[in-house]
Design a protein around this motif. Structure first.
Motif, PDB file in Angstrom:
ATOM      1  N   ARG A  98      31.756 -13.448  19.929  1.00 54.95           N
ATOM      2  CA  ARG A  98      33.012 -13.702  19.945  1.00 54.95           C
ATOM      3  C   ARG A  98      34.148 -12.807  19.289  1.00 54.95           C
ATOM      4  O   ARG A  98      35.375 -12.985  19.106  1.00 54.95           O
ATOM      5  N   LYS A 145      46.357 -17.241  36.452  1.00 56.48           N
ATOM      6  CA  LYS A 145      45.726 -16.040  36.794  1.00 56.48           C
ATOM      7  C   LYS A 145      47.027 -14.914  37.217  1.00 56.48           C
ATOM      8  O   LYS A 145      46.899 -13.769  37.026  1.00 56.48           O
ATOM      9  N   TRP A 186      39.435  -5.647  30.111  1.00 54.69           N
ATOM     10  CA  TRP A 186      38.453  -6.427  30.481  1.00 54.69           C
ATOM     11  C   TRP A 186      38.499  -7.751  29.456  1.00 54.69           C
ATOM     12  O   TRP A 186      38.314  -8.880  29.700  1.00 54.69           O
ATOM     13  N   GLN A 187      38.489  -7.369  28.295  1.00 50.04           N
ATOM     14  CA  GLN A 187      38.379  -8.235  27.217  1.00 50.04           C
ATOM     15  C   GLN A 187      39.624  -9.192  26.980  1.00 50.04           C
ATOM     16  O   GLN A 187      39.592 -10.094  27.024  1.00 50.04           O
ATOM     17  N   GLU A 226      47.530 -11.218  35.729  1.00 49.51           N
ATOM     18  CA  GLU A 226      47.234  -9.954  36.409  1.00 49.51           C
ATOM     19  C   GLU A 226      48.290  -8.914  36.231  1.00 49.51           C
ATOM     20  O   GLU A 226      48.503  -7.902  36.007  1.00 49.51           O
ATOM     21  N   SER A 247      42.432 -16.496  26.905  1.00 42.89           N
ATOM     22  CA  SER A 247      42.706 -18.251  26.445  1.00 42.89           C
ATOM     23  C   SER A 247      42.247 -18.421  24.968  1.00 42.89           C
ATOM     24  O   SER A 247      42.861 -19.361  24.399  1.00 42.89           O
ATOM     25  N   TYR A 297      41.312  -9.979  29.732  1.00 44.71           N
ATOM     26  CA  TYR A 297      41.154 -10.804  31.041  1.00 44.71           C
ATOM     27  C   TYR A 297      40.000 -11.888  30.713  1.00 44.71           C
ATOM     28  O   TYR A 297      40.394 -12.934  30.808  1.00 44.71           O
ATOM     29  N   ARG A 298      38.837 -11.547  30.026  1.00 44.57           N
ATOM     30  CA  ARG A 298      38.147 -12.595  29.440  1.00 44.57           C
ATOM     31  C   ARG A 298      38.538 -13.611  28.446  1.00 44.57           C
ATOM     32  O   ARG A 298      38.242 -14.584  28.456  1.00 44.57           O
ATOM     33  N   LYS A 299      39.146 -13.103  27.499  1.00 48.55           N
ATOM     34  CA  LYS A 299      39.227 -13.806  26.124  1.00 48.55           C
ATOM     35  C   LYS A 299      40.777 -14.100  25.915  1.00 48.55           C
ATOM     36  O   LYS A 299      41.376 -14.627  24.931  1.00 48.55           O
TER      37      LYS A 299
END
Length: 177
Positions: free
Chosen positions: A136, A17, A54-55, A21, A61, A57-59
């Motif tokens: 996706r 994390k 945001w994308q 950031e 991985s 951060y979310r994706k």
């Protein structure tokens, strides 16, 4: 790409994390600079940057290789700029589907429930394309490869899925009055 940024990307992909950031902070100026060249208005620039972060951060991985990070991120910004442009253009042309009145007819949770239900009742050939493209965020070519169909079929099914959802939401909205 600097070694420090490359390490941050690798760590963020693994779920670190703090690295994520730091990566968000480092990437924001580049994203904003790109959005200025791509978006049609200053309001869209800020929106596109926020969506891209945001994308990310979310994706993060889901990123397969560090080498594709920049193109992946800029593609997100570019898609968002074009999406915002289409929305602006559709506001100027009466499309028969008024998102502003939709906001007054629904609470957020009602809309989410109706969207989920509309997606669930789609025939599988449309649902799988919609999920791969919109959720996706695969390209049409990636969806075609995954499903073993051609790009034209992907585009056709994707358009049809969106039209079916729009019809379902419109009919739900009208019946709720």
């Amino acid at each position: 790409m600097s070694k420090n940024k490359q390490q941050l990307i690798e760590l963020a992909c693994k779920g670190d994390k703090q690295a994520l950031e730091n990566l968000l902070v480092i990437c924001q100026p580049d994203i904003k600079r790109f959005a200025r060249r791509t978006c049609s208005s200053s309001e869209d620039i800020d929106d596109a940057v926020q969506i891209a972060l945001w994308q990310l951060y979310r994706k993060i991985s889901m990123l397969k290789t560090v080498a594709t990070f920049s193109s992946w991120l800029f593609r997100i910004v570019e898609r968002e700029c074009y999406r915002l442009l289409r929305i602006r253009n559709s506001e100027n042309i009466d499309s028969g589907f008024d998102f502003d009145s939709l906001k007054t007819a629904y609470t957020d949770i009602d809309l989410k429930i109706d969207l989920i239900n509309a997606i669930l009742v789609l025939p599988i050939i449309y649902r799988e394309v919609l999920i791969l493209r919109d959720i996706r965020e695969y390209s049409s070519l990636e969806v075609a490869d995954q499903l073993g169909i051609n790009v034209e079929a992907v585009k056709s099914r994707f358009h049809r899925a969106r039209m079916l959802i729009k019809e379902k939401i419109n009919s739900r909205k009208l019946s709720s009055f």
